[in-house]
Structures are given as structure tokens and as C-alpha cells.
Design a protein around this motif. Sequence first.
Motif, PDB file in Angstrom:
ATOM      1  N   GLU A 113      37.912  45.516  35.601  1.00 31.42           N
ATOM      2  CA  GLU A 113      38.073  46.594  36.745  1.00 31.42           C
ATOM      3  C   GLU A 113      37.272  45.918  38.146  1.00 31.42           C
ATOM      4  O   GLU A 113      37.851  46.046  39.341  1.00 31.42           O
ATOM      5  CB  GLU A 113      37.277  48.065  36.712  1.00 31.42           C
ATOM      6  N   LEU A 114      36.386  45.225  37.933  1.00 29.75           N
ATOM      7  CA  LEU A 114      35.547  44.452  39.189  1.00 29.75           C
ATOM      8  C   LEU A 114      36.757  43.447  39.615  1.00 29.75           C
ATOM      9  O   LEU A 114      36.752  43.299  40.962  1.00 29.75           O
ATOM     10  CB  LEU A 114      34.315  43.678  38.459  1.00 29.75           C
ATOM     11  N   ALA A 115      37.258  42.655  38.833  1.00 32.48           N
ATOM     12  CA  ALA A 115      38.418  41.686  39.289  1.00 32.48           C
ATOM     13  C   ALA A 115      39.481  42.324  39.901  1.00 32.48           C
ATOM     14  O   ALA A 115      39.730  41.888  41.116  1.00 32.48           O
ATOM     15  CB  ALA A 115      38.831  40.957  38.260  1.00 32.48           C
ATOM     16  N   MET A 116      39.877  43.602  39.511  1.00 28.54           N
ATOM     17  CA  MET A 116      40.707  44.267  40.319  1.00 28.54           C
ATOM     18  C   MET A 116      40.494  44.878  41.568  1.00 28.54           C
ATOM     19  O   MET A 116      41.116  45.102  42.432  1.00 28.54           O
ATOM     20  CB  MET A 116      41.541  45.367  39.463  1.00 28.54           C
ATOM     21  N   ALA A 117      39.061  44.979  41.657  1.00 22.78           N
ATOM     22  CA  ALA A 117      38.722  45.665  43.187  1.00 22.78           C
ATOM     23  C   ALA A 117      38.636  44.256  44.206  1.00 22.78           C
ATOM     24  O   ALA A 117      38.517  44.684  45.276  1.00 22.78           O
ATOM     25  CB  ALA A 117      37.206  46.072  43.099  1.00 22.78           C
ATOM     26  N   CYS A 118      38.558  43.228  43.722  1.00 22.34           N
ATOM     27  CA  CYS A 118      38.713  41.942  44.603  1.00 22.34           C
ATOM     28  C   CYS A 118      39.972  41.847  45.219  1.00 22.34           C
ATOM     29  O   CYS A 118      40.917  42.629  44.642  1.00 22.34           O
ATOM     30  CB  CYS A 118      38.269  40.610  43.953  1.00 22.34           C
ATOM     31  N   HIS A 119      40.026  41.178  46.399  1.00 22.32           N
ATOM     32  CA  HIS A 119      41.469  41.364  47.037  1.00 22.32           C
ATOM     33  C   HIS A 119      42.579  40.235  46.329  1.00 22.32           C
ATOM     34  O   HIS A 119      43.622  40.432  46.597  1.00 22.32           O
ATOM     35  CB  HIS A 119      40.989  40.914  48.524  1.00 22.32           C
ATOM     36  N   ILE A 120      41.963  39.195  45.759  1.00 20.62           N
ATOM     37  CA  ILE A 120      42.660  38.298  44.933  1.00 20.62           C
ATOM     38  C   ILE A 120      42.000  37.892  43.760  1.00 20.62           C
ATOM     39  O   ILE A 120      40.660  37.724  43.941  1.00 20.62           O
ATOM     40  CB  ILE A 120      42.439  36.799  46.145  1.00 20.62           C
ATOM     41  N   ARG A 121      42.940  37.505  42.867  1.00 13.83           N
ATOM     42  CA  ARG A 121      42.089  36.948  41.574  1.00 13.83           C
ATOM     43  C   ARG A 121      42.933  35.464  41.332  1.00 13.83           C
ATOM     44  O   ARG A 121      44.247  35.562  41.518  1.00 13.83           O
ATOM     45  CB  ARG A 121      42.762  37.827  40.442  1.00 13.83           C
ATOM     46  N   VAL A 122      41.935  34.641  40.831  1.00 10.30           N
ATOM     47  CA  VAL A 122      42.488  33.168  40.456  1.00 10.30           C
ATOM     48  C   VAL A 122      41.687  33.180  38.984  1.00 10.30           C
ATOM     49  O   VAL A 122      40.761  33.729  38.755  1.00 10.30           O
ATOM     50  CB  VAL A 122      42.225  32.108  41.186  1.00 10.30           C
ATOM     51  N   ALA A 123      42.618  32.692  38.130  1.00 13.81           N
ATOM     52  CA  ALA A 123      41.938  32.490  36.906  1.00 13.81           C
ATOM     53  C   ALA A 123      41.968  31.549  36.144  1.00 13.81           C
ATOM     54  O   ALA A 123      42.934  30.340  36.540  1.00 13.81           O
ATOM     55  CB  ALA A 123      42.693  33.651  35.783  1.00 13.81           C
ATOM     56  N   SER A 124      41.108  31.079  35.286  1.00 13.62           N
ATOM     57  CA  SER A 124      41.112  29.743  34.281  1.00 13.62           C
ATOM     58  C   SER A 124      42.139  29.979  33.338  1.00 13.62           C
ATOM     59  O   SER A 124      42.212  30.997  32.899  1.00 13.62           O
ATOM     60  CB  SER A 124      39.596  29.321  33.989  1.00 13.62           C
ATOM     61  N   GLU A 125      42.352  28.969  32.954  1.00 12.04           N
ATOM     62  CA  GLU A 125      43.571  29.047  31.608  1.00 12.04           C
ATOM     63  C   GLU A 125      43.048  29.725  30.245  1.00 12.04           C
ATOM     64  O   GLU A 125      44.011  30.319  29.764  1.00 12.04           O
ATOM     65  CB  GLU A 125      44.102  27.540  31.300  1.00 12.04           C
ATOM     66  N   ASN A 126      41.721  29.716  30.228  1.00 12.65           N
ATOM     67  CA  ASN A 126      41.347  30.690  29.099  1.00 12.65           C
ATOM     68  C   ASN A 126      40.939  32.055  29.303  1.00 12.65           C
ATOM     69  O   ASN A 126      40.494  32.722  28.506  1.00 12.65           O
ATOM     70  CB  ASN A 126      39.831  29.707  28.498  1.00 12.65           C
ATOM     71  N   ALA A 127      41.210  32.394  30.510  1.00 15.87           N
ATOM     72  CA  ALA A 127      40.850  33.946  30.862  1.00 15.87           C
ATOM     73  C   ALA A 127      41.615  34.826  30.031  1.00 15.87           C
ATOM     74  O   ALA A 127      42.688  34.694  29.671  1.00 15.87           O
ATOM     75  CB  ALA A 127      41.133  34.132  32.427  1.00 15.87           C
TER      76      ALA A 127
END
Length: 258
Positions: A113-127
Motif C-alpha cells: 500500500e505504501l508503494a502504491m501511494a508513491c507516484h512511481i514504482r521501480v522494482a528489483s528483480e527479486n521484488a
Amino acid sequence: MYQTLLTSLEDNILIITINRPDKMNAINNTVMTELAAVIDEVYSNDDVRSAIITGAGTKAFVAGADITEFLGLTIEEGNALAKKGQDTFQKIEDCPKPVVAAVNGFALGGGHELAMACHIRVASENAKFGQPEVNLGLLPGYGGTQRLVQLIGKGRAIEMMITANMIDANTALQYGLVNHVVPQEELLNKAKSILAISNSKAPLAIAKCIEAANAVFDETKNGYEVEMTGFGNCFGTEDMKEGTAAFLEKRKAAFKGK
Ligand code: COA
């Protein structure tokens, strides 16, 4: 100084690291209070042009709200917990400066939910991403039911919520939940490189882009009106005069956020 967060300012980007790696960076009451405070700092500190939120270590972004604090709560206390989380995450979503989630591992429950509240998400391959609350006899309470539907559509969102199944980084990319997937060692640089570009643009215009995009999902607002007012107001800014003059004079604009 924060107890549960590390912060560093690099090239006008405030890097906020949730720092409880032995607890998978779970959001306890102190983390939530400090997140609200650090976002206030992002709003008010002129040296901060944008922010990155990430988790300490290589395993977890944030593995959820701290489940140990759920024990024995009353209905009223449950409501208050959700309200505090919703308000804090709304403050992130409404932030006039871009906030990127650099998802470096598990993003579960309140962490997702925290990640979704941010404007943009970038992820590492293990996310890994999930809303496992139904395992606990709960549902997402920090805006997740709403933002997940907004970001990936109702069918996929309900499947994630009712099964508690996690999705991997490439599925999140395919769903449009994250913008980029990179090897873990490149994650922060990827987030920084996006913000280095936006930090070179006109700050007031950027704030208006975020405000207008958020208005799409706010039924109290007419997004086209928000866009029009924002667009019109930009003509009263020094930065708009500078940006257009720089283009016509074939030089790089120097924006001041005025
Ligand atoms: N709240 C409180 N503590 C948490 C936590 C959470 N949401 N997530 C992890 N932790 C703690 C674990 O209890 C453990 O603490 P301990 O070492 O004192 O026993 C520590 O973090 C490490 O987690 P562990 O489960 O041993 O790691 P793992 O690699 O085996 O599994 C997860 C990682 C993320 C899959 C697992 O911890 C998990 O399912 N966490 C809960 C996710 C969740 O339901 N979140 C939604 C909350 S609303």
C-alpha cells in the motif's frame, strides 16, 4: 533524527530508507508517525525536489504493517489504525514533489500500500508484491483496496486480495504496477535517474501534473478543471516565461520554482 528511518539528501533527492531489516521493515506505529513527519519535510524543505522511499537490506521493501501491534485491538482502535495509515499515505500521494518507491524485495500488505501511494514504482528483480491480509482475517486498510483497483484493474486486484497470492516483479511490470524492473544493485540508480530528469524540469508544473493525475481518482474534483486551472496558472509563473524563452533562444532553461 528518526528512530526507524534513515534519510540522506543527494542531488536534491531525499532518500528515505525504512530501517527495521530484522523485522522485514514492517510498519509499526513509530514508522507510520515518522513517515508522516518525513513527508512533511519533503513538502517543506526547498532543498528537496523529489524523494525515494525504499527498505533497508536486500530482502524486503516493507513486509506489511507490524502484525504484533494488531493483537487485542478493538474495532475503534482498528478504525484509528486505518485512518492514520490512510492519512499518511494520502499525504504521500498528494505530495507536490515526485515520490518514487524503490521496491527492493517483499512489498506486502501495508508495504504494498505504501508503494502504491508513491507516484512511481521501480522494482528489483527479486521484488514480490501482495495483499495477504485475508490470511490474518483482515483486508487492506491503508488505501490498498482503492489504489490496487486503480493501478491494475478490478479483476486482477480482487484476485490478489482474495487469494493473498504474491506476484513477482515481471508480473507486476506486465500489470503496469511497476514502471521498471532492474537488478537489485541498479535499483536506487534507476530511481535516481528518473528523478534527476524531473528535477531539471519546472517544479510548479510538475506539482500540477501530479495534482491533475490524482484528480482522475478523486470524485470530488473535475480533473479537466484541475488541469485547466493548473495550465492557466502556469502562465503566471517565472518558470513558464523562462522555459519558453529558453526554448526559443535554443538554450537550457534554469527553473527556480517560481
Ligand atoms: N509484522 C511483524 N513482523 C514481521 C512482519 C510483519 N508484517 N513481517 C515479517 N516480520 C518479522 C518476522 O516475524 C520475523 O521476526 P523474528 O525474527 O523476530 O521471528 C522477521 O520479520 C523475519 O521474517 P521471517 O518470516 O522469518 O522471514 P521469511 O523470509 O521466512 O518470510 C515473509 C518473509 C515476508 C514472507 C514473511 O515474514 C511474512 O509473510 N510476513 C508477513 C506478511 C504479511 O502478512 N503482511 C501483511 C500485514 S497486514
